[in-house]
Structures are given as C-alpha cells and as structure tokens.
Design a protein around this motif. Structure first.
Motif: not given
Length: 352
Positions: A25-35, A39-49
């Motif tokens: 997921r994007s950086e923002g989604e990851y920052a809110e919570d994650h497993l 680690v975060n490998w965004p397929s789409l970044h926040d701005e791209e979404r």
C-alpha cells in the motif's frame, strides 16, 4: 503461477515463518497501521493514488487503469532493483495490500516469475485488521498480569523499564502509545499512533510473551491520550493482582521535574497545558498555577497538582476499577533514581 494464498487468520499465526512481510500500500496507509514487522514497498505512492483516482472520476476507469499500470510497473521495478537483487532463491515473502489484491497481486506476480515462493493475504490489510481485533481479547486473557499501581510521580514507568531491562515481561502501554496518560502527558515531537497501530503494537507484544510467566503492566485508565486500551486487556488488568509502588512526596516531585523537563524548559508550553485543567479545577486556581510557574515556582505547582488534583482522582479511580487494589502488596524503592528502581526490580524478580 505458484503464488499461495492464505487467510488473514493464518497470516497472523505464521508471521514469523516468512523471510519478509511486504505492505504494497501507499506510505500513508502504511503509516496508519500495518502488519507487525512489515516493510513498505508502495505499488502506488500517496500522490500517485490521488492522480489515478482523479483520472478515474474525471475521465474514465479505462484511462485510470492505464496510468495506474504504468506507475505500478515503474514502482515495482524500483523495488526489485533496490531490494531484491541480493535475495537468495530461498527468500519467501508474504505480500498484502488493502483488500482487492491488485497492488499486492502485481508485485507477487513479478516475484513469482523471478522464482521466489510468494504468499498473498486473502482480503489484505482489511481482513488482517478484523482478524487481529477478534484475536485480541483471547490473547489478552491468556496471560497473568501484575499491575503496578501508584500515584502520579511514583515511578511506575521507571520501574517497568527496570523490570524489562532485567528480562521481565513488560507491557508498557504509555511507551506504545507515545503518551504519559494524563492531561499533561503529551510528549513534544512524538505523535501518537493511530488506534489501529496501537492495537497492533499491543497484539504483537502480547503474542511475544510466555503465558507461563507474569506480565508487568501499569494501572492505566481506558484511554492513553487519544488512543483506547482494548476492552479485553482492560478487563484482564482490572481483575489482576496489584502492586502498590510507594514513593515520598518530595521524591515524586523531583521525579516529575526530571521526566517532564521539557515543561521546565518551556514554561509557556507548561502553562498552555495547565489551561486544560480549567474545567476541573476552576479558572482562578489554574491562573494562579500559571502565574507561579512563570515566576519560577514550577516545583510548588507540581506539588499542588499532585496533592489537589492527581492523587484524589487516581485513588478514587483505582478503588472503583481495580478489583484487587485494596489487597495490593506495597513495594517501595530507596528513591526515585533509575538505580533505585533497578534495585527494586531485582528484589521483585528474585522473590517472584
């Protein structure tokens, strides 16, 4: 294609079995919570979404998908170049995204084509979150707690830190919440996690503990700043044995002046936080505290805060909410210092 799919419940129980857990997921989604540990490998970044979403609404789904595919391919290529070239064939990642699996599926497909054994979480983060919430009550009930009680400034956090340093199992809710659990508990420069992230941190900590050994925990209220302690954990805490940490008033004042040194260094910040007590203590009392603080009388204000505000509220809450509080065993350090708390922790663990 040999990509394996597992349920969120299975992912919870097998987290430690994977070489890496990847959040697509994007950086923002990851920052809110994650497993936990992901680690975060965004397929789409926040701005791209946002850009893809705007194209979807203003032009068409087809045009949005074309742009999204180009951006996803570009981002995955970057991740492969940066993170994967040194990975051995035996590397086995667990990959997830939000729910539908498109972002994680794209990454998983490439990793699978390379030759890695890839596992996807069915239902993604959304399913994981539901599984974690369902698991928390029974996980909390699995453990035996020793609740460290004591009025404000008695050194509960220092004692917990000392116990943890000596190998005891400690659940430091204030540390996980980035808050000291009072009106004055905000820690400058350290934002609190989201409720979801707080739950995940608690779940991960409880999961790491041995049920055969006690878990030491502070006598928190239902909320630690802006986040709430899960109901199952609160219920387990409130029915558990208590330890009453006693420290003389002078030592408590000294400890608070050390732990809240940022208030001493920034009197206006301290006065601003005192303003939050106006409704409880009255405008005249708070204005007097603020005036004395500005005149160099911080220590006297802290003492009054303890005696007139925090102590009565704390004792009333403990007697009302913690079933075994009246039977609490008293523990008393030689002073408020870190060394004194370490000595007390050694004694407690030696006699446990």
């Amino acid at each position: 294609m040999s990509i394996e799919r597992i349920s969120a419940e299975a992912a919870l129980s097998q987290l430690g079995h994977f070489s890496e857990v990847i959040d697509a997921r994007s950086e923002g989604e990851y920052a809110e919570d994650h497993l936990p540990g992901a680690v975060n490998w965004p397929s789409l970044h926040d701005e791209e979404r946002k850009i893809v979403g705007t194209r979807y609404k203003q032009i068409s789904q087809f045009e949005a998908k074309k742009l999204g595919a180009a951006l996803v391919a570009q981002n995955i290529a970057t991740h492969i170049l940066r993170e994967v070239l040194d990975k051995p064939r035996e590397w086995q990642p667990l990959v997830y995204c939000w729910r539908g699996g498109k972002r994680s599926g794209s990454l998983a497909l490439i990793l699978d084509q390379i030759g890695f054994k890839v596992t996807l979480v069915d239902g993604g983060y959304k399913a994981f979150r539901a599984a974690l919430v369902a698991d928390l009550p029974q996980l909390a009930a699995r453990h035996q707690y020793q609740v460290i009680c004591g009025t404000t400034g008695s050194g509960k956090t220092r004692l917990l830190q000392a116990l943890a340093a000596q190998g005891a199992q400690v659940l430091d809710l204030e540390g996980l919440a980035h808050h000291r659990s009072s009106v004055l508990g905000l820690i400058p420069g350290l934002p609190q996690p989201s409720q979801k992230a707080f739950d995940s941190r608690i779940w991960a900590a409880l999961r790491s503990f041995d049920p055969a050994r006690p878990v030491y925990i502070e006598s928190e209220s239902k909320k630690v700043g802006n986040v709430a302690v899960p109901e199952g954990l609160i219920a387990a805490m409130r029915s558990s044995p208590c330890l009453q940490l006693d420290l003389p008033e002078d030592e408590r004042v000294a400890l608070l002046l050390e732990d809240y040194d940022f208030f001493v260094q920034d009197i206006e910040f301290f006065c601003d936080r005192l303003g939050a007590l106006t409704e409880a203590r009255g405008k005249a009392v708070v204005e007097d505290w603020q005036a004395r603080a500005r005149s160099g009388g911080v220590a006297s204000v802290v003492r009054e805060l303890l005696v007139k505000h925090y102590d009565p509220v704390y004792l009333q809450s403990m007697r009302r909410n913690f079933e075994q509080y009246e039977a609490a065993r008293v523990i008393a350090p030689r002073g408020h210092s870190v060394a004194a708390m370490a000595a007390l922790a050694r004694t407690m663990l030696a006699t446990a």
